[in-house]
Write an enzyme that holds these catalytic residues in place. Structure first.
Site, PDB file in Angstrom:
ATOM      1  N   ALA A  26      90.443  82.254  66.627  1.00 37.60           N
ATOM      2  CA  ALA A  26      91.367  82.962  66.917  1.00 37.60           C
ATOM      3  C   ALA A  26      92.477  82.251  67.860  1.00 37.60           C
ATOM      4  CB  ALA A  26      91.114  84.085  67.875  1.00 37.60           C
TER       5      ALA A  26
ATOM      6  N   TYR B 226      92.573  70.915  71.453  1.00 37.40           N
ATOM      7  CA  TYR B 226      91.484  71.622  70.530  1.00 37.40           C
ATOM      8  C   TYR B 226      92.026  72.653  69.345  1.00 37.40           C
ATOM      9  CZ  TYR B 226      88.474  75.133  69.096  1.00 37.40           C
ATOM     10  OH  TYR B 226      87.409  76.164  68.540  1.00 37.40           O
TER      11      TYR B 226
END
Ligand code: UD1
Length: 337
Positions: free
Chosen positions: A125, A148
């Site tokens: 998400a 990331y």
């Protein structure tokens, strides 16, 4: 029956997915270098399934290891093997680009050479960046707030572009916040050091290994002032991978949110864990954690429509299975014991 390669199959989500795939009748090969998992997980998988585990020890970055795994007669791949700590990615972005982005490309090169063109990809998400409209639907724009997150957005783009050029069947699963453990308490999340994430942190407070939970901010624009997240039981998440593969076997690619759609605040999670443990767990309110967004929760409608997937487990099940797992680990069920 089809054989599936799980990269990172000894990890938290990978190990639960292994069990779910075996239960669904798939043959499975694991490729793992144990850089962030314990080899003792493999024995647990043997106990849970009653069968030997077909394991290739190695990294997705090593072509010989990937080739060895693919030579088992693989029909599809679920690609978990990646780095996932946001803070570490800020400190070591190149390591994240190498493992996550180069790792995916190296894997796909070998898959293509072997004629294996089905892949389920672990996304997150976090690819939605700092959204303002909720709940989140899959067509919302992607952005990144950390190296990331950048790797996951980039990997999604790599998959999309590759599927335009070649006949790939791609399933992208955007996980919300996976928590909980297998009901046997034989496998679960086993973070090294002090956990960053909420539920493993609360679990260590419950075990007395950490003194108290620090709630990162209670002045957000939510009903109790603490951040909303969409926690999903890892058993549900594992099943989503089985259903994703089933769809890919029929040639149906997809990009899907995997969450419950029900937001839970930090204080609600803390309260639910306390209720399961049956005593108060110390907590204090601290400052906001940099990079946190106030709300992040899924619209899970598309996963229901495309895969027939619905999360079955609620917050109490998530907390109870986590609590059972950490107690079992402490009681001598440590890996390799
Ligand atoms: C984090 C990662 C996300 C990753 C996910 C894996 C960040 C910014 N995001 O998500 O990329 O996919 O983990 O599950 O790191 N909290 C506390 N006290 C604590 C720990 C957490 O109050 O000791 C709060 C956080 O501020 C947040 C909520 O609990 O509001 C959930 O935190 P966490 O479990 O770390 O998950 P995310 O931040 O949503």
């Amino acid at each position: 029956m089809a054989r599936i390669l799980l990269t990172g199959g000894a990890g938290y989500i990978g190990s639960h997915t292994y069990v779910a795939l075996r239960a669904a009748g798939y043959e499975v090969t694991i490729l793992d270098d144990f850089s962030n998992s314990d080899p003792g997980v493999i024995d647990r998988l043997v106990r849970l399934t009653g069968d030997e585990v077909d394991l290739v020890r190695g990294s997705v970055l090593y072509p010989t290891a990937v080739q060895a795994a693919l030579s088992r007669g693989i029909d599809g791949v679920v690609h978990f093997a990646a780095r996932k700590a946001v803070g570490e990615s800020v400190a070591k972005p190149l390591d994240y680009f190498e493992t996550n982005i180069s790792g995916l490309i190296a894997l796909m090169q070998e898959m293509k050479a072997a004629g294996v063109m089905r892949i389920v990809f672990s996304s997150t998400a976090t690819v939605y960046g700092e959204p303002e409209v909720f709940p989140l639907t899959e067509d919302m724009p992607l952005s990144h707030t950390s190296p990331y997150a950048f790797t996951k957005v980039t990997c999604e783009r790599v998959l999309e572009q590759a599927a335009r050029a070649d006949d790939w069947a791609v399933g992208v699963l955007r996980y919300f916040n996976p928590v909980g453990a297998h009901p046997s308490a034989l496998i679960g999340e086993d973070p090294r050091g002090v956990p960053d994430n909420l539920m493993p942190y609360i679990a260590k407070v419950a075990m007395g290994e950490l003194s108290r939970l620090q709630v990162h901010g209670n002045d957000y624009d939510t009903p109790d002032g603490t951040c909303w997240r969409d926690y999903i039981h890892v058993m549900d998440l594992a099943r989503a991978h089985v259903q994703s593969l089933d769809a890919l076997m029929e040639g149906r690619g997809h990009v899907l949110n995997i969450g419950t759609g029900t937001p839970v605040s930090v204080l609600e999670m803390h309260g639910a864990y306390q209720a399961v443990v049956g005593r108060e767990l110390p907590h204090v309110i601290g400052p906001r954690r940099p990079g946190d967004v106030p709300r992040l929760y899924a619209d899970p409608t598309k996963a229901r429509e495309v895969l027939g997937f619905d999360a079955e487990f609620g917050l109490e099940d998530m907390c109870r299975s986590s609590w059972d797992w950490v107690q079992a680990q402490a009681a001598g069920w440590r890996f390799n014991s």
